[in-house]
Design an enzyme around this catalytic site. Structure first.
Site, mmCIF file in Angstrom:
data_model
loop_
_atom_site.group_PDB
_atom_site.id
_atom_site.type_symbol
_atom_site.label_atom_id
_atom_site.label_comp_id
_atom_site.label_asym_id
_atom_site.label_seq_id
_atom_site.Cartn_x
_atom_site.Cartn_y
_atom_site.Cartn_z
ATOM 1 N N ILE A 185 0.921 -1.132 -0.063
ATOM 2 C CA ILE A 185 0.071 -0.070 -0.027
ATOM 3 C C ILE A 185 0.875 1.187 0.078
ATOM 4 O O ILE A 185 1.747 1.407 0.742
ATOM 5 C CB ILE A 185 -0.812 -0.243 1.130
ATOM 6 C CG1 ILE A 185 -1.819 -1.279 1.105
ATOM 7 C CG2 ILE A 185 -1.755 1.251 1.189
ATOM 8 C CD1 ILE A 185 -2.814 -1.344 2.444
ATOM 9 N N GLU B 228 2.071 -3.761 5.978
ATOM 10 C CA GLU B 228 1.081 -3.352 4.686
ATOM 11 C C GLU B 228 1.319 -3.930 3.437
ATOM 12 O O GLU B 228 1.088 -3.673 2.408
ATOM 13 C CB GLU B 228 0.998 -1.756 4.279
ATOM 14 C CG GLU B 228 2.308 -1.376 3.985
ATOM 15 C CD GLU B 228 3.371 -0.883 5.098
ATOM 16 O OE1 GLU B 228 4.418 -0.158 4.811
ATOM 17 O OE2 GLU B 228 3.341 -1.436 5.998
#
Length: 443
Positions: free
Chosen positions: A307, A349
């Site tokens: 991300i 992430e």
């Protein structure tokens, strides 16, 4: 003229809500540099009102007269006590000793002092709010995170933001020795040497100059690490010491729970937050899928996903919002995959996906479909965003692809996809890169 100045001063003070505002008002009204010092009873010293925690160690004037409660003139400057409940709580210094200035100060000093006391009270209240927010954020981390290499940087950043005037270090004890866990380096040998003097019995340790504090992390009557706060100039006051002691206690609890969860999750297969496979289970599936692909001579691809700017999301909107975004991203990813595709949360992430029976060009189509689906999603964070009024945000992802070769080792599947992901992030993010020997290929 005097009446007009008093009206202007009164109006400007009412509209001021910070130390900087008040000092600007005073400088504009008197057209001379005005300094304000307030007495910090916890430190027993005066501090510059314009610099929240900066202590004035060596004022160049004799301040005993301040506690007489009357204005005094020394070396061409006038010093006006700032009163709090009939007791001096600081003083105002100005080099203008004209009759007009003295008359104005005689009348206005009470309102000036009252406004300054209100600002100080607001500062203390804000500090208390920030502390409780920091405690809540650290407590929340353990609800969904259990990897220390992910948890410790989050805790470090929270404490560093809260205790902003000191460098913060977090050490964890491994094999009887303290090892720096956050940030990446500590060049102060004194800190490392002094850590060995910590004990459960003595508890926290503060240096003689009060500029360095050692706060042990304790679990079951044993030291498992330490938080260190150090400054070359600023002292730790009693309030900050109390806060750091409580933050260390909360951090100890968080680390202990993380260790317990990690032990339990060694025998689990799913990530608690996203419902995807955890890293350990993914590594087992990689062995199985690469062996199967070699044996059946079928194509196999991997996609690594990250991300974009996720740390900024956490910093801006809070960790609860960050966790919600991870959940949302995982749902989008799952919705775009086939039933037999294998998805995992590989860490923080970062996600890893294995695509059995999939050629490189097909993997590119999947990856770009994932990228577009995430980019187009408007995520409502109103219910989890505690830091500002933002209601919705959009995120993007970067992706790296690798097509497994018969001569590869199992670990190369994700390792090379990860190298392609690195290239995607380094060359602009929100894109798909295919791994090629010696260079990536932008799709």
């Amino acid at each position: 003229m005097l009446t007009e100045k008093l009206k202007t001063l009164s109006k400007a003070l009412n509209e001021s809500d910070s130390a900087e505002d008040i000092l600007k008002v005073l400088n504009d009204i008197f057209r001379k540099e005005v300094k304000v010092f307030v007495f910090d009873s916890q430190l027993g010293k005066f501090r510059d009102f314009s610099k929240y925690w900066t202590v004035e160690d060596n004022l160049y004037i004799d301040t005993d007269f301040i506690f007489n409660g009357k204005p005094a003139m020394k070396r061409g400057k006038i010093y006006y006590p700032l009163m709090k409940k009939n007791n001096p709580a600081g003083f105002l210094e100005i080099s203008d000793t004209s009759k007009e200035t003295l008359q104005l100060l005689d009348i206005a000093i009470y309102n000036i002092s009252l406004k300054i006391q209100n600002i100080i009270l607001t500062q203390k209240m804000q500090k208390s709010v920030e502390f409780h927010d920091a405690m809540k954020n650290i407590a929340k981390i353990i609800e969904t995170q259990y990897e220390l290499n992910y948890i410790i940087p989050l805790i470090g950043e929270i404490i560093d933001t809260f205790i902003s005037n000191h460098l913060i270090y977090i050490f964890l004890k491994e094999d009887g020795k303290f090892k720096l866990a956050w940030p990446s380096s500590c060049l102060d040998k004194d800190i490392i040497n002094n850590l060995d003097n910590l004990s459960v019995q003595t508890g926290i340790a503060i240096s003689n100059d009060k500029k360095t504090g050692y706060f042990p992390l304790i679990n079951e009557n044993s030291i498992i690490g330490a938080i260190v706060a150090k400054s070359a100039h600023e002292q730790l006051d009693s309030r900050e010491i109390e806060y750091l002691e409580q933050l260390a206690s909360q951090t100890s609890t968080t680390i202990n729970r993380a260790n317990v969860y990690a032990e339990i999750l060694k025998h689990a297969t799913l990530d608690a937050l996203t419902g995807f496979y955890n890293r350990r289970q993914m590594e087992e599936r990689i062995k199985q899928e690469t062996a199967s692909a070699k044996r059946k001579k079928t194509p196999l691809c991997a996609i690594m996903i990250d991300i974009d700017y996720f740390k900024s999301v956490n910093d801006t909107y809070g960790h609860a919002a960050g966790d919600y975004i991870l959940k949302t991203a995982s749902k989008i990813i799952r919705s775009q995959l086939r039933e037999y595709d294998i998805a995992s949360r590989y860490g923080g992430e970062e996600f890893a996906i294995i695509l059995p029976f999939t050629r490189e060009e097909e993997a590119v189509m999947v990856a770009d479909r994932l990228r577009k689906a995430v980019e187009s999603k408007i995520i409502n964070i109103e219910h989890v965003n505690t830091k500002n009024d933002t209601k919705t945000i959009q995120i993007t992802i970067s992706l790296g692809i690798y097509s497994f070769k018969e001569t590869d080792k199992p670990e190369e599947l994700l390792m090379k996809a990860d190298k392609a992901l690195y290239d995607a992030k380094e060359t602009g993010r929100n894109k798909v890169i295919i791994y090629k020997e010696n260079k990536g290929k932008n799709t």
